[in-house]
Design an enzyme around this catalytic site. Structure first.
Site, PDB file in Angstrom:
ATOM      1  N   ARG A  96     -53.767  22.157-103.369  1.00  0.00           N
ATOM      2  CA  ARG A  96     -52.614  23.042-103.496  1.00  0.00           C
ATOM      3  C   ARG A  96     -53.053  24.262-104.296  1.00  0.00           C
ATOM      4  O   ARG A  96     -53.842  24.137-105.240  1.00  0.00           O
ATOM      5  CB  ARG A  96     -51.471  22.354-104.251  1.00  0.00           C
ATOM      6  CG  ARG A  96     -50.698  21.331-103.453  1.00  0.00           C
ATOM      7  CD  ARG A  96     -49.794  21.981-102.410  1.00  0.00           C
ATOM      8  NE  ARG A  96     -48.948  21.014-101.747  1.00  0.00           N
ATOM      9  CZ  ARG A  96     -49.244  20.411-100.588  1.00  0.00           C
ATOM     10  NH1 ARG A  96     -50.368  20.687 -99.964  1.00  0.00           N
ATOM     11  NH2 ARG A  96     -48.398  19.542-100.051  1.00  0.00           N
ATOM     12  N   GLU A 131     -47.891  30.867-100.896  1.00  0.00           N
ATOM     13  CA  GLU A 131     -48.069  30.938 -99.432  1.00  0.00           C
ATOM     14  C   GLU A 131     -46.789  31.431 -98.765  1.00  0.00           C
ATOM     15  O   GLU A 131     -45.712  31.085 -99.214  1.00  0.00           O
ATOM     16  CB  GLU A 131     -48.425  29.545 -98.901  1.00  0.00           C
ATOM     17  CG  GLU A 131     -49.772  29.074 -99.428  1.00  0.00           C
ATOM     18  CD  GLU A 131     -50.079  27.620 -99.061  1.00  0.00           C
ATOM     19  OE1 GLU A 131     -49.340  27.022 -98.264  1.00  0.00           O
ATOM     20  OE2 GLU A 131     -51.067  27.107 -99.588  1.00  0.00           O
ATOM     21  N   HIS A 188     -53.619  27.296 -94.704  1.00  0.00           N
ATOM     22  CA  HIS A 188     -53.089  25.947 -94.979  1.00  0.00           C
ATOM     23  C   HIS A 188     -53.072  25.108 -93.701  1.00  0.00           C
ATOM     24  O   HIS A 188     -52.003  24.728 -93.200  1.00  0.00           O
ATOM     25  CB  HIS A 188     -51.680  26.022 -95.593  1.00  0.00           C
ATOM     26  CG  HIS A 188     -51.263  24.751 -96.276  1.00  0.00           C
ATOM     27  ND1 HIS A 188     -50.456  24.721 -97.382  1.00  0.00           N
ATOM     28  CD2 HIS A 188     -51.549  23.453 -96.003  1.00  0.00           C
ATOM     29  CE1 HIS A 188     -50.250  23.459 -97.754  1.00  0.00           C
ATOM     30  NE2 HIS A 188     -50.910  22.668 -96.923  1.00  0.00           N
ATOM     31  N   LEU A 230     -60.340  12.219-107.142  1.00  0.00           N
ATOM     32  CA  LEU A 230     -61.027  11.272-106.251  1.00  0.00           C
ATOM     33  C   LEU A 230     -60.028  10.235-105.725  1.00  0.00           C
ATOM     34  O   LEU A 230     -60.207   9.034-105.888  1.00  0.00           O
ATOM     35  CB  LEU A 230     -62.206  10.605-106.964  1.00  0.00           C
ATOM     36  CG  LEU A 230     -63.307  10.104-106.024  1.00  0.00           C
ATOM     37  CD1 LEU A 230     -64.055  11.258-105.363  1.00  0.00           C
ATOM     38  CD2 LEU A 230     -64.296   9.200-106.758  1.00  0.00           C
ATOM     39  N   GLY A 231     -58.990  10.751-105.078  1.00  0.00           N
ATOM     40  CA  GLY A 231     -58.046   9.875-104.382  1.00  0.00           C
ATOM     41  C   GLY A 231     -58.563   9.624-102.975  1.00  0.00           C
ATOM     42  O   GLY A 231     -59.768   9.751-102.710  1.00  0.00           O
ATOM     43  N   ARG A 232     -57.637   9.332-102.076  1.00  0.00           N
ATOM     44  CA  ARG A 232     -58.052   9.033-100.690  1.00  0.00           C
ATOM     45  C   ARG A 232     -58.827  10.193-100.087  1.00  0.00           C
ATOM     46  O   ARG A 232     -59.872  10.005 -99.458  1.00  0.00           O
ATOM     47  CB  ARG A 232     -56.813   8.737 -99.830  1.00  0.00           C
ATOM     48  CG  ARG A 232     -56.192   7.397-100.133  1.00  0.00           C
ATOM     49  CD  ARG A 232     -54.878   7.239 -99.423  1.00  0.00           C
ATOM     50  NE  ARG A 232     -53.835   7.999-100.113  1.00  0.00           N
ATOM     51  CZ  ARG A 232     -52.577   7.603-100.247  1.00  0.00           C
ATOM     52  NH1 ARG A 232     -52.187   6.471 -99.702  1.00  0.00           N
ATOM     53  NH2 ARG A 232     -51.689   8.325-100.882  1.00  0.00           N
ATOM     54  N   ILE A 233     -58.312  11.411-100.291  1.00  0.00           N
ATOM     55  CA  ILE A 233     -58.960  12.575 -99.671  1.00  0.00           C
ATOM     56  C   ILE A 233     -60.279  12.884-100.377  1.00  0.00           C
ATOM     57  O   ILE A 233     -61.302  13.118 -99.723  1.00  0.00           O
ATOM     58  CB  ILE A 233     -57.994  13.786 -99.679  1.00  0.00           C
ATOM     59  CG1 ILE A 233     -56.828  13.513 -98.720  1.00  0.00           C
ATOM     60  CG2 ILE A 233     -58.725  15.077 -99.301  1.00  0.00           C
ATOM     61  CD1 ILE A 233     -55.688  14.510 -98.771  1.00  0.00           C
ATOM     62  N   ASP A 242     -58.002  27.033 -98.469  1.00  0.00           N
ATOM     63  CA  ASP A 242     -57.005  26.734 -97.436  1.00  0.00           C
ATOM     64  C   ASP A 242     -55.588  26.823 -97.989  1.00  0.00           C
ATOM     65  O   ASP A 242     -54.627  26.804 -97.243  1.00  0.00           O
ATOM     66  CB  ASP A 242     -57.257  25.325 -96.866  1.00  0.00           C
ATOM     67  CG  ASP A 242     -56.353  24.996 -95.680  1.00  0.00           C
ATOM     68  OD1 ASP A 242     -56.290  25.828 -94.744  1.00  0.00           O
ATOM     69  OD2 ASP A 242     -55.692  23.931 -95.698  1.00  0.00           O
ATOM     70  N   SER A 272     -61.544  12.750-112.354  1.00  0.00           N
ATOM     71  CA  SER A 272     -60.216  12.294-111.940  1.00  0.00           C
ATOM     72  C   SER A 272     -59.577  11.600-113.135  1.00  0.00           C
ATOM     73  O   SER A 272     -60.223  11.455-114.177  1.00  0.00           O
ATOM     74  CB  SER A 272     -60.310  11.359-110.731  1.00  0.00           C
ATOM     75  OG  SER A 272     -60.915  10.154-111.100  1.00  0.00           O
ATOM     76  N   ARG A 273     -58.333  11.187-112.955  1.00  0.00           N
ATOM     77  CA  ARG A 273     -57.606  10.608-114.093  1.00  0.00           C
ATOM     78  C   ARG A 273     -58.381   9.453-114.707  1.00  0.00           C
ATOM     79  O   ARG A 273     -58.427   9.287-115.911  1.00  0.00           O
ATOM     80  CB  ARG A 273     -56.222  10.125-113.637  1.00  0.00           C
ATOM     81  CG  ARG A 273     -55.173  11.216-113.731  1.00  0.00           C
ATOM     82  CD  ARG A 273     -53.864  10.705-113.229  1.00  0.00           C
ATOM     83  NE  ARG A 273     -53.993  10.311-111.823  1.00  0.00           N
ATOM     84  CZ  ARG A 273     -53.121  10.603-110.879  1.00  0.00           C
ATOM     85  NH1 ARG A 273     -52.035  11.265-111.175  1.00  0.00           N
ATOM     86  NH2 ARG A 273     -53.309  10.231-109.623  1.00  0.00           N
TER      87      ARG A 273
HETATM   88  C1  8YV Z   1     -49.159  20.137 -94.176  1.00  0.00           C
HETATM   89  C2  8YV Z   1     -49.930  19.340 -96.480  1.00  0.00           C
HETATM   90  O1  8YV Z   1     -49.745  21.299 -93.665  1.00  0.00           O
HETATM   91  O2  8YV Z   1     -49.903  17.025 -96.256  1.00  0.00           O
HETATM   92  C3  8YV Z   1     -49.712  17.975 -96.986  1.00  0.00           C
HETATM   93  O3  8YV Z   1     -49.335  17.834 -98.155  1.00  0.00           O
HETATM   94  O4  8YV Z   1     -49.949  20.263 -97.212  1.00  0.00           O
HETATM   95  C4  8YV Z   1     -50.207  19.543 -95.042  1.00  0.00           C
HETATM   96  O5  8YV Z   1     -50.566  18.389 -94.401  1.00  0.00           O
HETATM   97  C5  8YV Z   1     -47.856  20.473 -94.675  1.00  0.00           C
HETATM   98  O6  8YV Z   1     -47.189  19.388 -95.180  1.00  0.00           O
HETATM   99  C6  8YV Z   1     -47.090  21.090 -93.531  1.00  0.00           C
HETATM  100  O7  8YV Z   1     -45.842  21.278 -93.908  1.00  0.00           O
END
Ligand code: 8YV
Length: 311
Positions: free
Chosen positions: A230, A259, A277, A151-154, A254, A173-174
């Site tokens: 990730r 990758e 991604h 639960l960070g910014r995103i 995503d 979250s932590r």
């Molecule tokens: C980008 C990301 O696609 O912000 C990140 O950490 O994974 C994505 O915003 C990536 O950095 C593109 O290289």
């Protein structure tokens, strides 16, 4: 004299042009003989520009003794070794905040696509199957129990969007936060109390494979996993196995462990939505990220504090 910068991956043309104006750019990803380049120019490189997915491979960093800054075009810095950066005294900068909305938007978009079968429905129409039968029912999004891991910014931006869908929201979250959502102290407890689990935490050694077979089993046959963080946070082999066996209801992804390679088993599953991604990949956000990347570099090379320093 323009500083020498090593560019590790392609960027959009306007960013590349702005970089080329300021720096002597060396395009690592196009070099036929990287070894020869490092032998002749490695010591002259003062900065690296790279993507979050790529970071700075350690063996390359070790060949750049004059490195002063690694500027990441992304928020994630999991592929840059900060311990080495601190020990060697080079800076690491990223592009936080400007991409938060886009990543949250995609998390919601993926959730709806998966639960409401938008991609399957699209395929059903365009492959001419509609006249021969219905698609079958999807799953409701509004009021579904959502769990957010990280639960960070995103994560918070995702939660705010889910509030508009009247979804009960829980998170792990932590630390427990001052938010109107239910806290669970492990991903397993979180998965046991939600039907859709969105992964939005940073990749660290501690979060590697934290979404493992027991977490996926707890999510269950009616549960779905959405990952915009990730690939490393999810045990991908366990995810494939859970989807194949039906132990997990579906996944929208995503990001992946290796990758751009995505396990072949996932490609044709009807209960899976896959994107390459692309959570921050909009014209607007990539322009904002480019501005922040350049601001980080400009600040460093003019001796100012970095607008977005990691280290
Ligand atoms: C980008 C990301 O696609 O912000 C990140 O950490 O994974 C994505 O915003 C990536 O950095 C593109 O290289």
């Amino acid at each position: 004299m323009k500083p020498d910068i090593l560019q590790l991956c392609p960027f959009m043309p306007t960013l590349e042009a702005a970089l080329a104006e300021r720096f002597t750019l060396h395009r690592w990803f196009e070099m036929a003989d990287g070894e020869a380049f490092l032998a002749s120019h490695g010591a002259a490189i003062r900065g690296v520009v790279t993507g979050g997915h790529l970071g700075l491979p350690p063996e390359l960093g070790a060949r750049l003794p004059g490195l002063e800054i690694v500027a990441i075009n992304g928020v994630g810095y999991d592929k840059v070794d900060l311990t080495v950066a601190k020990a060697r005294g080079y800076r690491v900068a990223n592009t936080p905040d400007v991409l938060t909305e886009d990543v949250a938007d995609l998390a919601i978009g993926l959730s709806i696509s998966l639960l409401r079968q938008i991609v399957r429905g699209h395929d059903h129409v365009r492959t001419g199957q509609w006249p021969s039968g219905d698609l079958g029912l999807g799953r409701k999004v509004s009021r579904r129990r959502f769990g957010i891991f990280g639960l960070g910014r995103i994560g918070r931006a995702i939660a705010r969007r889910l509030e508009a869908f009247d979804c009960p929201i829980s998170y792990a979250s932590r630390t427990r936060q001052d938010v109107p959502y239910t806290f669970h102290d492990t991903p397993l407890a979180l998965a046991s109390h939600c039907d859709a689990l969105i992964v939005a935490a940073a990749a660290t050694p501690d979060t590697r494979h934290i979404i493992d077979a027991p977490v996926l089993a707890a999510l269950g046959a009616n549960g779905v996993l959405v990952n915009v963080a990730r690939g490393s946070l999810v045990d991908e082999a366990a995810l494939v196995a859970a989807l194949v066996s039906g132990q997990l209801g579906g996944a929208a992804l995503d990001v992946f462990e290796d990758e751009p390679r995505v396990p072949r088993a996932l490609w044709d599953m009807p209960n899976v939505v896959l994107t390459p991604h692309m959570a921050s990949a909009t014209h607007e956000t990539r322009a904002d990220m480019a501005r922040l990347l350049l601001a980080n570099l400009d600040a460093h090379f003019s001796g100012q504090p970095l607008p977005a320093a990691v280290v």
